[in-house]
Design an enzyme around this catalytic site. Structure first.
Site, short mmCIF file in Angstrom:
data_model
loop_
_atom_site.label_atom_id
_atom_site.label_comp_id
_atom_site.label_asym_id
_atom_site.label_seq_id
_atom_site.Cartn_x
_atom_site.Cartn_y
_atom_site.Cartn_z
N SER A 47 0.82 -1.22 0.00
CA SER A 47 0.00 0.00 0.00
C SER A 47 0.85 1.26 0.00
CB SER A 47 -0.93 -0.01 1.20
OG SER A 47 -0.19 -0.17 2.38
N HIS B 162 -1.32 -2.26 -7.03
CA HIS B 162 -2.03 -1.93 -5.79
C HIS B 162 -3.54 -1.94 -5.99
CE1 HIS B 162 -2.83 1.14 -2.35
NE2 HIS B 162 -2.92 -0.09 -1.92
N GLU C 137 -3.52 0.82 -8.94
CA GLU C 137 -2.37 1.70 -9.15
C GLU C 137 -1.23 0.80 -9.62
OE1 GLU C 137 -2.67 5.38 -5.96
OE2 GLU C 137 -1.99 3.46 -5.20
N ASN D 198 -3.37 6.58 -1.33
CA ASN D 198 -3.13 6.57 0.11
C ASN D 198 -2.50 7.85 0.61
OD1 ASN D 198 -4.37 4.17 0.63
ND2 ASN D 198 -2.51 2.94 0.50
N1 3HC Z 1 -17.07 -9.25 -3.32
C1 3HC Z 1 -17.96 -9.07 -4.33
N2 3HC Z 1 -18.86 -8.08 -4.34
C2 3HC Z 1 -18.89 -7.25 -3.27
C3 3HC Z 1 -18.00 -7.38 -2.17
C4 3HC Z 1 -17.07 -8.44 -2.24
N3 3HC Z 1 -16.16 -8.63 -1.28
N4 3HC Z 1 -18.27 -6.40 -1.29
C5 3HC Z 1 -19.28 -5.67 -1.79
N5 3HC Z 1 -19.65 -6.18 -2.99
C6 3HC Z 1 -20.66 -5.67 -3.92
C7 3HC Z 1 -22.05 -5.90 -3.41
O1 3HC Z 1 -22.47 -7.19 -3.78
C8 3HC Z 1 -22.83 -4.81 -4.12
O2 3HC Z 1 -23.11 -5.19 -5.46
P1 3HC Z 1 -24.43 -4.68 -6.21
O3 3HC Z 1 -24.48 -3.20 -6.04
O4 3HC Z 1 -24.15 -5.11 -7.62
O5 3HC Z 1 -25.55 -5.40 -5.54
C9 3HC Z 1 -21.85 -3.66 -4.18
O6 3HC Z 1 -20.53 -4.24 -4.00
C10 3HC Z 1 -22.09 -2.66 -3.11
O7 3HC Z 1 -22.07 -3.34 -1.86
P2 3HC Z 1 -23.17 -3.15 -0.72
O8 3HC Z 1 -24.51 -2.90 -1.34
O9 3HC Z 1 -23.03 -4.29 0.22
O10 3HC Z 1 -22.72 -1.90 0.12
P3 3HC Z 1 -22.36 -0.44 -0.33
O11 3HC Z 1 -23.19 0.07 -1.44
O12 3HC Z 1 -22.29 0.30 0.94
O13 3HC Z 1 -20.88 -0.58 -0.91
C11 3HC Z 1 -18.55 -0.52 -0.64
C12 3HC Z 1 -19.84 -1.16 -0.18
C13 3HC Z 1 -18.27 -0.89 -2.09
C14 3HC Z 1 -17.46 -1.12 0.25
C15 3HC Z 1 -18.66 1.03 -0.50
O14 3HC Z 1 -19.09 1.38 0.78
C16 3HC Z 1 -17.35 1.74 -0.76
O15 3HC Z 1 -16.98 1.98 -1.89
N6 3HC Z 1 -16.64 2.13 0.33
C17 3HC Z 1 -15.35 2.78 0.21
C18 3HC Z 1 -14.29 1.75 -0.03
C19 3HC Z 1 -12.93 2.34 -0.17
O16 3HC Z 1 -12.69 3.53 -0.11
N7 3HC Z 1 -11.95 1.46 -0.38
C20 3HC Z 1 -10.58 1.84 -0.50
C21 3HC Z 1 -9.92 1.66 0.82
S1 3HC Z 1 -8.22 2.12 0.73
C22 3HC Z 1 -7.44 0.74 0.20
O17 3HC Z 1 -8.00 -0.30 0.02
C23 3HC Z 1 -5.98 0.88 -0.03
C24 3HC Z 1 -5.17 0.15 1.00
O18 3HC Z 1 -3.84 0.18 0.60
C25 3HC Z 1 -5.28 0.76 2.39
#
Ligand code: 3HC
Length: 280
Positions: A116, A137, A149, A187
């Protein structure tokens, strides 16, 4: 094409799922059976949800699961086209792994790290193939988030970059090219933003719920910063802040003391059942 993923945690298993869902044969590797089983069971749970929602058929589910091989032996990586490392964020551990992979893998294999923020150049220096080492990433949840990335180390070749770009597009992702720098792009922006939100909470400017609501409704973020910190893992957030601070010595990256306190208490977020919010 065969892909090998080292590390069956949240990111590793999510990456495996992303490949398997796009018809790529992929290995889920870790050092303990129980880690592999946990990662695999998470994938099964996610794929089953997709069937329940009518997004994929039972046959699709079986095809996806059949394209995943569980592996406890790192030597299974030997004739894979791409190895993606998703182990702990520890430079020493990553270097040891890349050195071993370099010995095991065939000439053609590209070695990628899902780090990350750590230096791809330093990881690559542990191998005799720095031209075929690159950063790839992914973002959590890896099967859903569109971005990858792609990070070039100092010696990464154009050929390696193009290959990774092509593979990223093949699994439905939309990659960006990033030159090596601490925290890369996302990040370096996202994690200090979360740190700032923690500062706002610690100063008592607003409640945690209102800080999250403010960023969801005021900036259209899908999750508020504190909720997101719990989702990423407060330990990971702290590690990235510490790395940004250590590399730049710039006070703007100083981790907030409240973040440190949370991690010291074991309040790591969703994975421990407690963070800024309660998940039990
Ligand atoms: N596998 C497959 N599909 C998944 C899943 C998984 N693990 N998790 C969620 N989904 C799908 C759901 O099935 C749903 O699909 P649909 O809309 O087609 O029915 C869709 O994703 C949306 O999920 P939910 O309806 O359960 O919930 P939300 O609408 O609240 O979305 C989220 C969840 C996608 C996690 C959203 O809240 C989000 O985008 N959050 C921000 C995430 C973010 O910023 N991530 C980056 C973090 S930083 C990082 O990772 C870098 C590292 O280096 C620190």
């Amino acid at each position: 094409m065969k892909v090998f993923v080292v590390g069956a945690g949240t990111m590793g298993s999510g990456i495996v799922q992303a490949f398997a869902q796009n018809g790529v044969e992929v290995y889920l590797n870790d050092i303990k059976e129980e880690f592999i089983e946990r990662g695999y069971n998470n994938i099964v749970k996610n794929i089953t949800k997709l069937v329940e929602k009518g997004k994929i058929s039972e046959e699709d589910k079986n095809n996806i699961l059949n394209s995943i091989h569980k592996s406890i032996n790192i030597e299974d990586a030997k004739d894979c086209d791409l190895v993606i490392e998703a182990i702990i964020e520890d430079m020493k551990a990553k270097k040891e792994l890349f050195k071993r992979l370099d010995e095991i893998c065939s000439e053609k294999t590209v070695l990628a790290s899902n780090t990350s923020s750590l230096s791809i150049t330093e990881i690559a220096a542990a191998t005799n193939r720095p031209d075929r080492v690159i950063g790839m990433h992914f973002f959590n949840p890896a099967p859903v988030m569109k971005l990858i990335e792609i990070i070039r180390g100092i010696a990464t070749s154009d050929e390696t970059f193009e290959k990774i770009k092509e593979i990223s597009l093949k699994i439905g992702k939309d990659p960006v090219e990033v030159k090596e720098a601490p925290g890369f792009v996302v990040n370096r922006i996202l994690i200090p933003m979360i740190n700032e939100a923690i500062g706002i909470l610690a100063e008592g400017v607003a409640s945690k719920e209102d800080i999250d609501k403010a960023m969801k409704l005021g900036a259209n973020h899908p999750m508020g910063p504190l909720e997101l910190s719990d989702f990423i893992g407060n330990d990971i957030v702290l590690a990235i802040m510490e790395y940004l601070y250590e590399e730049t010595k710039d006070a703007k990256y100083r981790p907030h003391i409240m973040l440190k306190k949370m991690v010291r208490a074991g309040y790591l977020g969703r994975k421990t059942g407690k963070g800024f919010y309660d998940y039990k």
